[in-house]
Design a protein around this motif. Structure first.
Motif, short mmCIF file in Angstrom:
data_model
loop_
_atom_site.label_atom_id
_atom_site.label_comp_id
_atom_site.label_asym_id
_atom_site.label_seq_id
_atom_site.Cartn_x
_atom_site.Cartn_y
_atom_site.Cartn_z
N ARG A 216 0.82 -1.08 0.03
CA ARG A 216 0.02 0.08 -0.08
C ARG A 216 0.95 1.17 0.11
NH1 ARG A 216 -4.38 0.46 4.49
NH2 ARG A 216 -3.17 -1.26 5.07
N TYR A 217 1.97 1.03 0.67
CA TYR A 217 2.67 2.42 0.84
C TYR A 217 3.61 2.61 -0.45
CZ TYR A 217 1.89 3.13 5.84
OH TYR A 217 1.37 3.28 6.88
N GLY A 218 3.99 1.40 -1.08
CA GLY A 218 4.59 1.08 -2.11
C GLY A 218 3.87 2.19 -3.31
N ALA A 219 2.64 1.67 -3.23
CA ALA A 219 1.62 2.18 -4.46
C ALA A 219 1.54 3.59 -4.25
CB ALA A 219 0.27 1.42 -4.32
N ARG A 220 1.28 3.88 -2.87
CA ARG A 220 1.08 5.57 -2.24
C ARG A 220 2.47 6.05 -3.11
NH1 ARG A 220 -1.45 9.81 -2.82
NH2 ARG A 220 -0.93 11.25 -1.08
N TYR A 221 3.43 5.58 -2.72
CA TYR A 221 4.90 6.23 -3.05
C TYR A 221 5.14 6.26 -4.62
CZ TYR A 221 9.96 6.80 -3.56
OH TYR A 221 11.15 7.59 -3.84
N SER A 222 4.55 5.44 -5.41
CA SER A 222 4.53 5.33 -6.92
C SER A 222 3.52 6.66 -7.27
CB SER A 222 4.11 4.24 -7.37
OG SER A 222 4.99 3.19 -7.07
N ASP A 223 2.39 6.60 -6.59
CA ASP A 223 1.36 7.76 -7.04
C ASP A 223 2.13 8.92 -6.61
OD1 ASP A 223 -0.48 5.87 -7.64
OD2 ASP A 223 -1.48 5.83 -5.86
N LEU A 224 2.58 9.00 -5.49
CA LEU A 224 3.35 10.47 -5.49
C LEU A 224 4.48 10.88 -6.24
CD1 LEU A 224 3.66 10.45 -1.33
CD2 LEU A 224 2.07 11.85 -2.64
N LEU A 225 5.23 9.90 -6.47
CA LEU A 225 6.12 10.07 -7.76
C LEU A 225 5.76 10.38 -8.85
CD1 LEU A 225 8.94 7.32 -7.20
CD2 LEU A 225 9.11 9.70 -6.70
N GLU A 226 4.62 9.81 -9.16
CA GLU A 226 3.97 10.45 -10.71
C GLU A 226 3.45 11.83 -10.46
OE1 GLU A 226 1.07 7.36 -11.72
OE2 GLU A 226 2.32 5.75 -11.71
N GLU A 227 2.78 11.93 -9.54
CA GLU A 227 2.16 13.32 -9.11
C GLU A 227 3.34 14.34 -9.18
OE1 GLU A 227 -0.29 15.56 -5.61
OE2 GLU A 227 -0.59 13.25 -6.07
N PHE A 228 4.32 14.25 -8.25
CA PHE A 228 5.71 15.18 -8.43
C PHE A 228 6.19 15.25 -9.81
CE2 PHE A 228 10.26 15.76 -7.96
CZ PHE A 228 10.34 17.02 -7.44
N ALA A 229 6.26 14.09 -10.68
CA ALA A 229 7.03 14.33 -11.93
C ALA A 229 5.94 15.11 -12.93
CB ALA A 229 6.91 12.87 -12.64
N SER A 230 4.66 14.92 -12.69
CA SER A 230 3.64 15.78 -13.42
C SER A 230 3.95 17.46 -13.10
CB SER A 230 2.33 15.17 -13.17
OG SER A 230 1.28 16.23 -13.81
N PHE A 231 3.89 17.56 -11.62
CA PHE A 231 4.18 18.97 -11.16
C PHE A 231 5.32 19.52 -11.59
CE2 PHE A 231 6.06 21.55 -7.95
CZ PHE A 231 5.10 22.71 -8.05
N LYS A 232 6.62 18.65 -11.70
CA LYS A 232 7.81 19.23 -12.12
C LYS A 232 7.76 19.53 -13.45
CE LYS A 232 12.45 17.51 -12.62
NZ LYS A 232 13.40 16.37 -12.78
N GLU A 233 7.13 18.77 -14.27
CA GLU A 233 7.09 18.96 -15.62
C GLU A 233 6.32 20.38 -15.85
OE1 GLU A 233 4.78 17.16 -19.59
OE2 GLU A 233 5.89 15.80 -18.23
N ASN A 234 5.13 20.55 -15.27
CA ASN A 234 4.28 21.68 -15.16
C ASN A 234 5.06 22.91 -14.94
OD1 ASN A 234 2.11 20.05 -16.30
ND2 ASN A 234 1.07 20.25 -14.30
N GLN A 235 5.72 22.88 -13.91
CA GLN A 235 6.65 23.89 -13.39
C GLN A 235 7.72 24.23 -14.33
OE1 GLN A 235 5.74 25.38 -10.28
NE2 GLN A 235 7.30 26.92 -10.87
N GLU A 236 8.05 23.30 -15.10
CA GLU A 236 9.42 23.57 -15.87
C GLU A 236 8.80 24.30 -17.12
OE1 GLU A 236 11.24 19.61 -16.78
OE2 GLU A 236 12.46 19.98 -15.04
N ASN A 237 7.50 23.89 -17.47
CA ASN A 237 6.90 24.67 -18.71
C ASN A 237 6.41 26.03 -18.19
OD1 ASN A 237 6.97 22.40 -20.29
ND2 ASN A 237 4.96 21.59 -19.86
#
Length: 178
Positions: free
Chosen positions: A99-120
């Motif tokens: 469950r924590y692994g899945a949540r961690y993966s979700d957070l990583l994906e969310e962070f990657a999306s946020f990072k991409e939006n911030q870079e743009n």
């Protein structure tokens, strides 16, 4: 016949089981793949088609109940059903870790999306700042050119006035009224 009683088991097709469970056949295939990935074995013929027994239907029904009834992911539900079928316990740590692994993966994906939006956003902001700097530089250059032109015209006018006043004959102050 021997002392052992022969048990005759009914074999069902995918469409029969999907109808019984009230799901689509594609969903049944997906569930079967997840269960097989977690160690459950289905009977398959030479072409790779699955055949389902009553026990398989029960396992699939249990899987669907776990998936719908709790906040488990499909993987967690599959692990639980396979452990239940095999008669082993699935430890709380395994479920917590996944469950924590899945949540961690979700957070990583969310962070990657946020990072991409911030870079743009940063690229767009930098582009606007460069355009603004170019505009300011151009306006300052135009202002400087106009100022220099006005200064030159003023100097030229002063020179012409000086030349005109030098060419006039000088009158003495007492000859002012003449």
């Amino acid at each position: 016949m021997s002392d052992k009683t022969q048990q005759i088991q009914a074999v069902y097709s995918s469409s029969d089981v999907a109808g019984t469970l009230k799901i689509q056949e594609s969903t049944l295939r997906k569930y079967c793949l997840i269960l097989e990935k977690n160690g459950y074995k289905f009977l398959k013929n030479e072409q790779g088609h699955r055949a389902f027994f009553d026990a398989d239907s029960i396992v699939l029904k249990k899987f669907i109940e776990l998936k719908n009834g709790s906040d488990m992911t499909l993987e967690q539900a599959a692990k639980s059903v396979v452990a239940w079928k095999n008669g082993t316990d699935i430890t709380e740590g395994d479920t917590e870790d996944s469950r924590y692994g899945a949540r961690y993966s979700d957070l990583l994906e969310e962070f990657a999306s946020f990072k991409e939006n911030q870079e743009n956003f940063n690229k767009e902001l930098l582009k606007q700042l460069q355009q603004q700097q170019e505009y300011i530089s151009n306006r300052l250059e135009e202002r400087d050119q106009k100022l220099m032109l006005a200064l030159k015209e003023t100097m030229e006018t002063q020179k012409q006035l000086a030349i005109a006043s030098a060419e006039e004959p000088k009158k003495k102050w007492w000859e002012f009224w003449k």
